[in-house]
Design a protein around this motif. Structure first.
Motif, PDB file in Angstrom:
ATOM      1  N   VAL A 158      17.536  -9.369  -0.171  1.00 54.19           N
ATOM      2  CA  VAL A 158      16.363  -9.290   0.435  1.00 54.19           C
ATOM      3  C   VAL A 158      16.428  -8.050   1.158  1.00 54.19           C
ATOM      4  O   VAL A 158      17.367  -7.475   1.939  1.00 54.19           O
ATOM      5  CB  VAL A 158      16.141 -10.423   1.572  1.00 54.19           C
ATOM      6  N   LEU A 159      15.302  -7.089   0.964  1.00 53.51           N
ATOM      7  CA  LEU A 159      15.291  -5.868   1.464  1.00 53.51           C
ATOM      8  C   LEU A 159      14.387  -6.162   2.973  1.00 53.51           C
ATOM      9  O   LEU A 159      13.418  -6.767   3.202  1.00 53.51           O
ATOM     10  CB  LEU A 159      14.386  -4.868   0.643  1.00 53.51           C
ATOM     11  N   LEU A 160      14.968  -5.347   3.971  1.00 56.85           N
ATOM     12  CA  LEU A 160      14.497  -5.269   5.381  1.00 56.85           C
ATOM     13  C   LEU A 160      13.499  -4.205   5.263  1.00 56.85           C
ATOM     14  O   LEU A 160      13.902  -2.938   5.172  1.00 56.85           O
ATOM     15  CB  LEU A 160      15.678  -5.177   6.528  1.00 56.85           C
ATOM     16  N   LEU A 184       2.228  -7.395  -2.645  1.00 59.74           N
ATOM     17  CA  LEU A 184       2.875  -7.351  -4.125  1.00 59.74           C
ATOM     18  C   LEU A 184       3.492  -5.841  -4.046  1.00 59.74           C
ATOM     19  O   LEU A 184       4.437  -5.519  -4.976  1.00 59.74           O
ATOM     20  CB  LEU A 184       1.807  -7.552  -4.890  1.00 59.74           C
ATOM     21  N   GLY A 185       2.628  -4.903  -3.815  1.00 60.45           N
ATOM     22  CA  GLY A 185       3.272  -3.509  -4.035  1.00 60.45           C
ATOM     23  C   GLY A 185       4.516  -3.112  -3.571  1.00 60.45           C
ATOM     24  O   GLY A 185       5.650  -2.646  -4.178  1.00 60.45           O
ATOM     25  N   PRO A 186       4.692  -3.641  -1.930  1.00 61.16           N
ATOM     26  CA  PRO A 186       6.055  -3.126  -1.805  1.00 61.16           C
ATOM     27  C   PRO A 186       7.171  -4.183  -2.369  1.00 61.16           C
ATOM     28  O   PRO A 186       8.466  -3.663  -2.400  1.00 61.16           O
ATOM     29  CB  PRO A 186       5.977  -3.557  -0.270  1.00 61.16           C
ATOM     30  N   ILE A 187       6.838  -5.293  -2.804  1.00 62.73           N
ATOM     31  CA  ILE A 187       7.864  -6.261  -3.334  1.00 62.73           C
ATOM     32  C   ILE A 187       8.145  -5.708  -4.856  1.00 62.73           C
ATOM     33  O   ILE A 187       9.418  -5.532  -5.079  1.00 62.73           O
ATOM     34  CB  ILE A 187       7.425  -7.494  -3.419  1.00 62.73           C
ATOM     35  N   ARG A 192      12.327  -2.950  -8.155  1.00 62.72           N
ATOM     36  CA  ARG A 192      12.575  -1.511  -8.939  1.00 62.72           C
ATOM     37  C   ARG A 192      13.558  -0.685  -8.405  1.00 62.72           C
ATOM     38  O   ARG A 192      14.431  -0.292  -9.172  1.00 62.72           O
ATOM     39  CB  ARG A 192      11.258  -0.756  -9.180  1.00 62.72           C
ATOM     40  N   ASP A 193      13.544  -0.543  -7.241  1.00 64.56           N
ATOM     41  CA  ASP A 193      14.285   0.577  -6.551  1.00 64.56           C
ATOM     42  C   ASP A 193      15.814  -0.125  -6.131  1.00 64.56           C
ATOM     43  O   ASP A 193      16.662   0.837  -5.935  1.00 64.56           O
ATOM     44  CB  ASP A 193      13.573   1.251  -5.217  1.00 64.56           C
ATOM     45  N   VAL A 194      15.983  -1.015  -5.544  1.00 69.69           N
ATOM     46  CA  VAL A 194      17.225  -1.599  -4.947  1.00 69.69           C
ATOM     47  C   VAL A 194      17.389  -2.796  -5.694  1.00 69.69           C
ATOM     48  O   VAL A 194      18.188  -3.621  -5.048  1.00 69.69           O
ATOM     49  CB  VAL A 194      17.152  -1.670  -3.604  1.00 69.69           C
ATOM     50  N   GLN A 195      16.733  -3.508  -6.607  1.00 70.68           N
ATOM     51  CA  GLN A 195      16.913  -4.980  -7.230  1.00 70.68           C
ATOM     52  C   GLN A 195      16.954  -5.853  -6.245  1.00 70.68           C
ATOM     53  O   GLN A 195      17.801  -6.812  -6.263  1.00 70.68           O
ATOM     54  CB  GLN A 195      18.336  -4.829  -8.012  1.00 70.68           C
ATOM     55  N   ALA A 196      16.050  -6.061  -5.349  1.00 66.84           N
ATOM     56  CA  ALA A 196      15.711  -6.852  -4.270  1.00 66.84           C
ATOM     57  C   ALA A 196      14.920  -8.062  -4.853  1.00 66.84           C
ATOM     58  O   ALA A 196      13.971  -7.723  -5.538  1.00 66.84           O
ATOM     59  CB  ALA A 196      15.121  -6.255  -3.029  1.00 66.84           C
ATOM     60  N   ASP A 197      15.120  -9.204  -4.392  1.00 63.41           N
ATOM     61  CA  ASP A 197      14.277 -10.435  -4.914  1.00 63.41           C
ATOM     62  C   ASP A 197      13.001 -10.373  -4.099  1.00 63.41           C
ATOM     63  O   ASP A 197      12.081 -10.774  -4.592  1.00 63.41           O
ATOM     64  CB  ASP A 197      15.039 -11.696  -4.568  1.00 63.41           C
ATOM     65  N   GLN A 198      13.292  -9.947  -2.841  1.00 62.12           N
ATOM     66  CA  GLN A 198      12.056 -10.118  -1.905  1.00 62.12           C
ATOM     67  C   GLN A 198      12.268  -9.126  -0.898  1.00 62.12           C
ATOM     68  O   GLN A 198      13.257  -8.521  -0.656  1.00 62.12           O
ATOM     69  CB  GLN A 198      12.100 -11.473  -1.213  1.00 62.12           C
ATOM     70  N   ILE A 199      11.026  -8.883  -0.004  1.00 69.94           N
ATOM     71  CA  ILE A 199      11.093  -8.092   1.321  1.00 69.94           C
ATOM     72  C   ILE A 199      11.212  -9.146   2.435  1.00 69.94           C
ATOM     73  O   ILE A 199      10.010  -9.817   2.354  1.00 69.94           O
ATOM     74  CB  ILE A 199       9.884  -6.937   1.265  1.00 69.94           C
ATOM     75  N   LEU A 200      11.745  -8.859   3.337  1.00 67.08           N
ATOM     76  CA  LEU A 200      11.840  -9.355   4.663  1.00 67.08           C
ATOM     77  C   LEU A 200      11.024  -8.455   5.657  1.00 67.08           C
ATOM     78  O   LEU A 200      11.418  -7.172   5.921  1.00 67.08           O
ATOM     79  CB  LEU A 200      12.914  -9.722   5.458  1.00 67.08           C
TER      80      LEU A 200
END
Length: 332
Positions: A158-160, A184-187, A192-200
């Protein structure tokens, strides 16, 4: 099972609001609705929905989980979008009727029947950008689903995000499609950029929610989550998990959690983090990504308390534990 939420029963419950009143609900073909190209929903996003589940118990009985809470939130979303007030009694019957009609198609646990009540503005008036739709349509789709993580789940990455917002703050309490679209855009960029599953989303360091789930931190015997306010969605699963945590003797803390405190706590060896939602129930977060650095949450694996809380909720839903809080509504 097919991909979650991609198979629908051939009929749905349906009603419309016209001339200041709701018409009698009927059962119609799921692909039968018609909309004018100028419908308010298509231009000004006057739409909200809910997500809840019906479960089959060992004795063959069918039970819908926390329908009253979902209907209350559905009503709240409709009002905050200036759609016509729903008739909760009518929608409750629509849900129970369509679920009963397809009771034989409800999968055994861990499967369920996913229920999607939807409310949209239908007035053909493209000049009404600053005015509500006077007519609307409400329908209840149902979809047999398996386990959201049928192939096995890995702890999420998860990206903070301290700069962005999931949605406009005054829209946070509304379960509306536009809120999901805006995230959707940020997710997709995070994947793509850090292989995160989600954004918090953590605007100005305030830990809020991901694109489609509430966030929970478990530190020993304490479960911590953001206190309810108007900026984020008040999840029914979140509420259920907090209640079960209290039942298990855990300390429940609803507060403003900062990114700095989250990262400090996450570095401790036995800390867990999880996302809660109707589809996935409760899912472990193993890694937090912040300013280009990866931070393991505790051991970075599925946590035992997360598993215990998920199982406690499933046991009630599946009829394997007493329904002490009267969360289940029997169908038929």
């Amino acid at each position: 099972m097919a991909a979650f939420g991609t198979v629908f029963m051939p009929h749905m419950a349906f009603t419309t609001f016209e001339n200041n009143q709701w018409n009698e609900a009927t059962i119609v073909a799921s692909d039968s609705i018609q909309l004018h190209p100028g419908a308010h929903v298509l231009h000004y996003s006057s739409t909200c929905f809910e997500g809840l589940k019906a479960f089959k118990h060992d004795d063959g009985s069918i039970h819908v989980f926390r329908m009253d809470q979902n209907l209350a939130r559905f009503d709240q979303s409709s009002r905050l979008l200036s759609l016509p007030d729903i008739d909760q009694t009518q929608v409750s019957k629509m849900i129970l009727d369509i679920v009963e009609q397809y009771s034989a198609d409800i999968p055994e646990p861990p499967g369920s029947m996913y229920i999607r009540p939807t409310h949209i503005g239908t007035e053909a008036a493209i000049g009404k950008a600053a005015a509500p739709s006077t007519s609307s349509m409400l329908y209840v789709l149902i979809s047999p689903v398996g386990d959201y993580f049928a192939g096995g789940s890995k702890p999420l990455r998860v990206l903070l995000d301290e700069a962005g917002l999931r949605c406009a703050p005054h829209m946070g309490m509304i379960k509306s499609g536009g809120n999901y679209a805006s995230a959707l855009g940020p997710i997709l960029a995070a994947k793509r950029d850090v292989q995160a599953d989600q954004i918090l989303f953590c605007p100005n360091g305030d830990v809020q929610e991901t694109g489609a789930a509430n966030f929970l931190l478990i530190d020993g015997n304490e479960i911590i989550t953001k206190a309810l306010d108007s900026t984020f969605l008040h999840g029914v699963t979140r509420s259920s998990i907090l209640t079960l945590a209290a039942d298990l003797g855990m300390k429940v803390t609803e507060t403003q959690l900062t990114v700095d405190e989250l990262l400090t706590r996450a570095a401790k060896p036995n800390v867990e983090a999880a996302l809660s939602g109707t589809a996935a129930v409760l899912t472990s977060v193993g890694t937090l990504i912040h300013n280009g650095k990866e931070h393991a949450v505790g051991a970075g694996e599925h946590g035992p308390t997360t598993k215990k809380l998920r199982q406690a909720l499933n046991d009630i839903q599946w009829g394997k534990a007493p329904d002490k809080h009267n969360w289940l509504t029997r169908v038929g």
